[in-house]
Design a protein around this motif. Sequence first.
Motif, PDB file in Angstrom:
ATOM      1  N   LEU A  81       6.366  -2.986  -3.602  1.00  0.00           N
ATOM      2  CA  LEU A  81       6.666  -4.175  -4.413  1.00  0.00           C
ATOM      3  C   LEU A  81       8.001  -4.807  -4.038  1.00  0.00           C
ATOM      4  CD1 LEU A  81       5.393  -3.015  -7.909  1.00  0.00           C
ATOM      5  CD2 LEU A  81       4.364  -4.746  -6.408  1.00  0.00           C
ATOM      6  N   ALA A  82       8.966  -3.988  -3.649  1.00  0.00           N
ATOM      7  CA  ALA A  82      10.288  -4.489  -3.271  1.00  0.00           C
ATOM      8  C   ALA A  82      10.306  -5.049  -1.850  1.00  0.00           C
ATOM      9  CB  ALA A  82      11.327  -3.371  -3.412  1.00  0.00           C
ATOM     10  N   GLY A  83       9.192  -4.907  -1.120  1.00  0.00           N
ATOM     11  CA  GLY A  83       9.128  -5.399   0.257  1.00  0.00           C
ATOM     12  C   GLY A  83       9.741  -4.472   1.272  1.00  0.00           C
ATOM     13  N   GLN A  84      10.079  -3.247   0.860  1.00  0.00           N
ATOM     14  CA  GLN A  84      10.679  -2.279   1.766  1.00  0.00           C
ATOM     15  C   GLN A  84       9.631  -1.584   2.634  1.00  0.00           C
ATOM     16  OE1 GLN A  84      12.587   0.012  -1.259  1.00  0.00           O
ATOM     17  NE2 GLN A  84      14.470  -1.182  -1.174  1.00  0.00           N
ATOM     18  N   GLU A  85       8.415  -1.493   2.152  1.00  0.00           N
ATOM     19  CA  GLU A  85       7.296  -0.943   2.934  1.00  0.00           C
ATOM     20  C   GLU A  85       6.383  -2.096   3.283  1.00  0.00           C
ATOM     21  OE1 GLU A  85       4.921   0.824   5.138  1.00  0.00           O
ATOM     22  OE2 GLU A  85       6.316   2.251   4.207  1.00  0.00           O
ATOM     23  N   LYS A  86       6.122  -2.285   4.573  1.00  0.00           N
ATOM     24  CA  LYS A  86       5.324  -3.424   5.002  1.00  0.00           C
ATOM     25  C   LYS A  86       4.038  -3.013   5.724  1.00  0.00           C
ATOM     26  CE  LYS A  86       9.397  -6.331   5.475  1.00  0.00           C
ATOM     27  NZ  LYS A  86       9.359  -6.861   4.164  1.00  0.00           N
ATOM     28  N   ILE A  87       3.815  -1.722   5.928  1.00  0.00           N
ATOM     29  CA  ILE A  87       2.633  -1.289   6.683  1.00  0.00           C
ATOM     30  C   ILE A  87       1.613  -0.616   5.776  1.00  0.00           C
ATOM     31  CG2 ILE A  87       1.825   0.187   8.546  1.00  0.00           C
ATOM     32  CD1 ILE A  87       4.582  -0.367   9.894  1.00  0.00           C
ATOM     33  N   ARG A  88       2.008   0.428   5.106  1.00  0.00           N
ATOM     34  CA  ARG A  88       1.092   1.143   4.200  1.00  0.00           C
ATOM     35  C   ARG A  88       1.169   0.491   2.817  1.00  0.00           C
ATOM     36  NH1 ARG A  88      -0.933   5.878   6.052  1.00  0.00           N
ATOM     37  NH2 ARG A  88      -0.063   6.633   8.001  1.00  0.00           N
ATOM     38  N   ILE A  89       0.456  -0.630   2.693  1.00  0.00           N
ATOM     39  CA  ILE A  89       0.581  -1.444   1.484  1.00  0.00           C
ATOM     40  C   ILE A  89      -0.723  -1.587   0.709  1.00  0.00           C
ATOM     41  CG2 ILE A  89       2.541  -2.748   2.368  1.00  0.00           C
ATOM     42  CD1 ILE A  89       0.502  -5.021   3.000  1.00  0.00           C
ATOM     43  N   HIS A  90      -1.837  -1.100   1.242  1.00  0.00           N
ATOM     44  CA  HIS A  90      -3.130  -1.240   0.575  1.00  0.00           C
ATOM     45  C   HIS A  90      -3.413  -0.004  -0.270  1.00  0.00           C
ATOM     46  CE1 HIS A  90      -3.746  -4.771   2.988  1.00  0.00           C
ATOM     47  NE2 HIS A  90      -3.382  -4.073   4.046  1.00  0.00           N
ATOM     48  N   VAL A  91      -4.157  -0.189  -1.352  1.00  0.00           N
ATOM     49  CA  VAL A  91      -4.402   0.866  -2.333  1.00  0.00           C
ATOM     50  C   VAL A  91      -5.784   1.488  -2.126  1.00  0.00           C
ATOM     51  CG1 VAL A  91      -4.549   1.398  -4.799  1.00  0.00           C
ATOM     52  CG2 VAL A  91      -2.996  -0.392  -3.994  1.00  0.00           C
ATOM     53  N   ALA A  92      -5.844   2.814  -2.145  1.00  0.00           N
ATOM     54  CA  ALA A  92      -7.118   3.539  -2.066  1.00  0.00           C
ATOM     55  C   ALA A  92      -7.111   4.636  -3.115  1.00  0.00           C
ATOM     56  CB  ALA A  92      -7.306   4.145  -0.682  1.00  0.00           C
ATOM     57  N   GLY A  93      -8.315   5.007  -3.559  1.00  0.00           N
ATOM     58  CA  GLY A  93      -8.434   6.090  -4.526  1.00  0.00           C
ATOM     59  C   GLY A  93      -9.888   6.397  -4.816  1.00  0.00           C
ATOM     60  N   CYS A  94     -10.114   7.493  -5.516  1.00  0.00           N
ATOM     61  CA  CYS A  94     -11.469   7.914  -5.869  1.00  0.00           C
ATOM     62  C   CYS A  94     -11.862   7.326  -7.219  1.00  0.00           C
ATOM     63  CB  CYS A  94     -11.565   9.432  -5.904  1.00  0.00           C
ATOM     64  SG  CYS A  94     -11.405  10.146  -4.259  1.00  0.00           S
TER      65      CYS A  94
ATOM     66  N   PHE B 219      -1.650   5.026  -0.385  1.00  0.00           N
ATOM     67  CA  PHE B 219      -1.410   3.712   0.202  1.00  0.00           C
ATOM     68  C   PHE B 219      -1.692   3.823   1.688  1.00  0.00           C
ATOM     69  CE2 PHE B 219       1.273   4.062  -3.564  1.00  0.00           C
ATOM     70  CZ  PHE B 219       0.780   2.987  -4.285  1.00  0.00           C
ATOM     71  N   PHE B 220      -2.357   2.809   2.237  1.00  0.00           N
ATOM     72  CA  PHE B 220      -2.766   2.902   3.636  1.00  0.00           C
ATOM     73  C   PHE B 220      -2.526   1.587   4.363  1.00  0.00           C
ATOM     74  CE2 PHE B 220      -6.411   1.186   1.422  1.00  0.00           C
ATOM     75  CZ  PHE B 220      -7.054   0.356   2.325  1.00  0.00           C
ATOM     76  N   ALA B 221      -2.487   1.702   5.700  1.00  0.00           N
ATOM     77  CA  ALA B 221      -2.396   0.532   6.569  1.00  0.00           C
ATOM     78  C   ALA B 221      -3.813   0.057   6.847  1.00  0.00           C
ATOM     79  CB  ALA B 221      -1.689   0.901   7.869  1.00  0.00           C
ATOM     80  N   VAL B 222      -3.983  -1.221   7.013  1.00  0.00           N
ATOM     81  CA  VAL B 222      -5.327  -1.769   7.189  1.00  0.00           C
ATOM     82  C   VAL B 222      -6.028  -1.145   8.400  1.00  0.00           C
ATOM     83  CG1 VAL B 222      -4.915  -3.834   8.615  1.00  0.00           C
ATOM     84  CG2 VAL B 222      -6.612  -3.884   6.793  1.00  0.00           C
ATOM     85  N   GLN B 223      -5.308  -0.703   9.408  1.00  0.00           N
ATOM     86  CA  GLN B 223      -5.905  -0.078  10.581  1.00  0.00           C
ATOM     87  C   GLN B 223      -6.607   1.232  10.231  1.00  0.00           C
ATOM     88  OE1 GLN B 223      -2.719  -0.995  10.306  1.00  0.00           O
ATOM     89  NE2 GLN B 223      -2.319  -2.516  11.884  1.00  0.00           N
TER      90      GLN B 223
ATOM     91  N   ASP C  88      -8.410  -5.462   1.565  1.00  0.00           N
ATOM     92  CA  ASP C  88      -7.725  -6.692   1.179  1.00  0.00           C
ATOM     93  C   ASP C  88      -6.906  -6.519  -0.093  1.00  0.00           C
ATOM     94  OD1 ASP C  88      -9.764  -6.542  -0.672  1.00  0.00           O
ATOM     95  OD2 ASP C  88     -10.329  -8.644  -0.506  1.00  0.00           O
ATOM     96  N   SER C  89      -6.730  -5.275  -0.532  1.00  0.00           N
ATOM     97  CA  SER C  89      -5.941  -5.038  -1.746  1.00  0.00           C
ATOM     98  C   SER C  89      -4.468  -5.340  -1.483  1.00  0.00           C
ATOM     99  CB  SER C  89      -6.105  -3.590  -2.221  1.00  0.00           C
ATOM    100  OG  SER C  89      -5.703  -2.682  -1.217  1.00  0.00           O
ATOM    101  N   ARG C  90      -3.826  -5.884  -2.504  1.00  0.00           N
ATOM    102  CA  ARG C  90      -2.392  -6.164  -2.404  1.00  0.00           C
ATOM    103  C   ARG C  90      -1.748  -5.830  -3.730  1.00  0.00           C
ATOM    104  NH1 ARG C  90       0.854 -10.967  -3.190  1.00  0.00           N
ATOM    105  NH2 ARG C  90      -1.042 -12.182  -3.418  1.00  0.00           N
ATOM    106  N   LEU C  91      -0.807  -4.918  -3.709  1.00  0.00           N
ATOM    107  CA  LEU C  91      -0.063  -4.525  -4.901  1.00  0.00           C
ATOM    108  C   LEU C  91       0.803  -5.711  -5.332  1.00  0.00           C
ATOM    109  CD1 LEU C  91       0.103  -1.808  -6.395  1.00  0.00           C
ATOM    110  CD2 LEU C  91       2.127  -1.301  -5.055  1.00  0.00           C
TER     111      LEU C  91
END
Length: 125
Positions: free
Chosen positions: A40-53, A76-80, A113-116
Amino acid sequence: MGAAWFRFINADGSDADLHERGFVFELNDPLKIDDARRILAGQEKIRIHVAGCVIPQSMPYNPEWSFHLDPASIRFFAVQEHVALDVNMYYVEDHLDQIGSSFLPGRCWSPGDSRLVAEVWPPMD
């Protein structure tokens, strides 16, 4: 530290309602909470997508949906890294009876396409 709640949206904004409402999930792990806050603070720019069960049960912090994400499974994961079926919240909601079969095997959902967008303090009835 306790629990914290976060909201993510459909990043492409193709559905205005989905884009506005989003999906709230709970985190209990202090390291994951820190990760979410860094995103949220923009400090992480790669692993930004949300996954879960997916657990097919509504929760007070996310009453609009008939399911929630297991807090212990959130990552949190990278789109790749995205390998699971990429569907939005409405599709998951409409196909809860099929989760765990060929649709979302293992009940794991990782929308590429998730974005926190926010840390939230939802009302708890």
